[in-house]
Enzyme design. Structure first.
Site, short mmCIF file in Angstrom:
data_model
loop_
_atom_site.label_atom_id
_atom_site.label_comp_id
_atom_site.label_asym_id
_atom_site.label_seq_id
_atom_site.Cartn_x
_atom_site.Cartn_y
_atom_site.Cartn_z
N HIS A 225 4.29 6.90 5.44
CA HIS A 225 5.02 7.73 6.41
C HIS A 225 5.15 9.20 5.99
O HIS A 225 5.60 10.03 6.76
CB HIS A 225 6.42 7.17 6.66
CG HIS A 225 7.37 7.45 5.52
ND1 HIS A 225 7.44 6.66 4.41
CD2 HIS A 225 8.26 8.45 5.33
CE1 HIS A 225 8.34 7.14 3.58
NE2 HIS A 225 8.86 8.24 4.11
C1 UD1 Z 1 12.58 11.30 6.55
C2 UD1 Z 1 12.72 12.08 5.25
C3 UD1 Z 1 11.90 11.41 4.15
C4 UD1 Z 1 12.24 9.94 4.03
C5 UD1 Z 1 12.06 9.29 5.38
C6 UD1 Z 1 12.42 7.83 5.33
C7 UD1 Z 1 13.04 14.51 5.59
C8 UD1 Z 1 12.45 15.84 5.38
N1 UD1 Z 1 12.24 13.45 5.35
O1 UD1 Z 1 11.22 11.43 6.97
O2 UD1 Z 1 12.19 12.03 2.92
O3 UD1 Z 1 11.36 9.33 3.09
O4 UD1 Z 1 12.92 9.95 6.32
O5 UD1 Z 1 11.90 7.16 6.46
O6 UD1 Z 1 14.19 14.42 5.91
N2 UD1 Z 1 11.50 8.89 14.55
C9 UD1 Z 1 11.67 7.99 15.57
N3 UD1 Z 1 12.67 7.08 15.43
C10 UD1 Z 1 13.50 7.04 14.35
C11 UD1 Z 1 13.29 7.97 13.31
C12 UD1 Z 1 12.28 8.90 13.42
O7 UD1 Z 1 10.95 7.97 16.55
O8 UD1 Z 1 14.41 6.20 14.30
C13 UD1 Z 1 10.46 9.91 14.69
C14 UD1 Z 1 11.10 11.30 14.80
O9 UD1 Z 1 11.45 11.59 16.11
C15 UD1 Z 1 10.00 12.18 14.26
C16 UD1 Z 1 9.33 11.31 13.21
O10 UD1 Z 1 9.67 9.96 13.52
O11 UD1 Z 1 9.07 12.49 15.25
C17 UD1 Z 1 9.74 11.67 11.82
O12 UD1 Z 1 11.15 11.51 11.65
P1 UD1 Z 1 11.97 12.52 10.70
O13 UD1 Z 1 13.39 12.08 10.66
O14 UD1 Z 1 11.71 13.92 11.07
O15 UD1 Z 1 11.34 12.36 9.26
P2 UD1 Z 1 10.77 11.09 8.46
O16 UD1 Z 1 9.30 11.16 8.48
O17 UD1 Z 1 11.39 9.81 8.91
#
Ligand code: UD1
Length: 361
Positions: A210
């Site tokens: 991820h």
């Molecule tokens: C975040 C953390 C990372 C951690 C990871 C655990 C930062 C910079 N990164 O990354 O260190 O290892 O969490 O998973 O904070 N999304 C969904 N549904 C959800 C959650 C996320 O659709 O429940 C989507 C978001 O809308 C976004 C993408 O996934 O488009 C990434 O989510 P984001 O929270 O920005 O960062 P992670 O990659 O999860």
């Protein structure tokens, strides 16, 4: 009246760590905890399932900030957390790990002069392109109490000059170890996914991918999935898919033969870990969870914060290099490891609780 802390959570790995500390806080009943969930992770399988399974108290505040650019996300969180802190007037704020929610909570506390404790402090990848590295460095620098999981974390802080600051720096061990130990029994009784998938015991590979450095780079992502497809020809590969990776696979039109499933809760993850042959991941937390379950781990990154795993041969760093991934897979298929090593401490949640209590009195 009991002293009050505000705990700021937002992303999956933070729920696991907070579950341990919140349980100990409730057990001792010496601290009042107010929980703020920023909303960074919000899908049922990314958030609610952790609160239910691990019996984390329902958040007192849910800020619903997600799906934004790093700056917008962190900025909006800072503003909203500040409002909560002004209302709640806690004696300290507790943040976990290295996400945008961590940094926002840390900034909000320090700008109001509220003592700040950082759980999982001092970790460094020395890769300034990782948003998490920036979040860690900044959070550590403005904290009052740094709770470090490893000796290496202590050394990192020493190198950055923390000996000369007033910050209290303590090695407590790694709080995720408590979680694995405490919840394993519950997982045995309650997890379903491993059974439903009918996977052969000890004969499948558990994968998670991820990290932005992999998902945002089509060449890297293609190479990793090409390696996974080759492994799949020899042994089933199971991959609970993070929403970010799901989007990336669609965007780059990457097709794969590995078995993709929805993100799983903590109990299901523990059972998959317990029964797999080995783990391939770019997650930080899962590297140690593999070790706690006596499984080797192949790390699809160029570095790790958990260097002791590499030093003891329990982890191999392979980046996104297909040949290296396949070599590491063959290596761990044919080599048995002795996991009887104490790398991450004992009674960690209790130590963290006691240190936070000292900060409050
Ligand atoms: C975040 C953390 C990372 C951690 C990871 C655990 C930062 C910079 N990164 O990354 O260190 O290892 O969490 O998973 O904070 N999304 C969904 N549904 C959800 C959650 C996320 O659709 O429940 C989507 C978001 O809308 C976004 C993408 O996934 O488009 C990434 O989510 P984001 O929270 O920005 O960062 P992670 O990659 O999860």
């Amino acid at each position: 009246m009991k002293p009050k802390i505000v705990s700021v959570l937002g992303a999956r790995p933070q729920f696991v760590k907070a579950a341990v500390l919140s349980r100990i806080i409730r057990l001792h009943n010496q601290i009042q905890e107010v929980i703020v969930h920023t909303g960074q992770h919000y899908d049922t399988q990314m958030s609610a399932v952790f609160f239910e399974e691990m019996q984390i108290p329902k958040p007192d505040y849910f800020l619903d900030i997600n799906g934004l650019s790093h700056g917008a996300m962190t900025g909006q969180m800072l503003e909203k957390i500040e409002e909560v802190l002004l209302k709640e007037k806690p004696q300290a704020v507790v943040v976990y790990g290295d996400t945008n929610s961590t940094l926002a909570g840390a900034l909000a506390a320090s700008k109001l002069g509220i003592p700040l404790a950082h759980v999982e402090a001092g970790l460094r990848s020395f890769n300034m392109n990782m948003p998490e590295e920036i979040n860690r460095i900044l959070t550590d620098r403005i904290s009052d109490l740094l709770l470090c999981p490893t000796d290496k974390a202590l050394k990192n802080l020493k190198m950055e000059g923390f000996d000369h600051f007033t910050t209290r720096v303590i090695k407590t061990g790694d709080i995720m170890k408590n979680a694995v130990r405490f919840y394993s029994e519950y997982a045995e009784q309650n997890a379903k996914v491993y059974q439903e998938l009918k996977l052969p015991e000890n004969q499948f590979v558990l994968v998670t991918i991820h990290r932005q450095e992999n998902t945002d780079n089509p060449e890297k992502l293609k190479a990793i999935f090409s390696a996974l497809d080759s492994i799949q020809d020899k042994m089933p590969v199971i991959l609970p898919l993070h929403p970010r990776t799901k989007k990336a696979l669609a965007n780059y039109s990457i097709n794969t033969n590995v078995r993709l499933i929805e993100p799983v809760g903590y109990f299901d993850m523990l059972m998959l870990l317990k029964n797999c042959k080995m783990v391939i991941t770019d997650s930080g937390g899962l590297q140690k969870e593999a070790f706690f379950n006596s499984k080797p781990v192949i790390v699809t990154r160029d570095e790790t914060e958990w260097v002791e795993l590499v030093e003891h041969g329990f982890a191999k760093i392979v980046g996104s290099d297909k040949t290296k991934i396949l070599h590491a897979f063959d290596h761990y298929l044919s080599n048995k490891l002795d996991f009887d090593q104490d790398l991450y401490g004992h009674e960690v949640g209790q130590k963290i609780h006691d240190e936070i209590l000292k900060l409050l009195t």
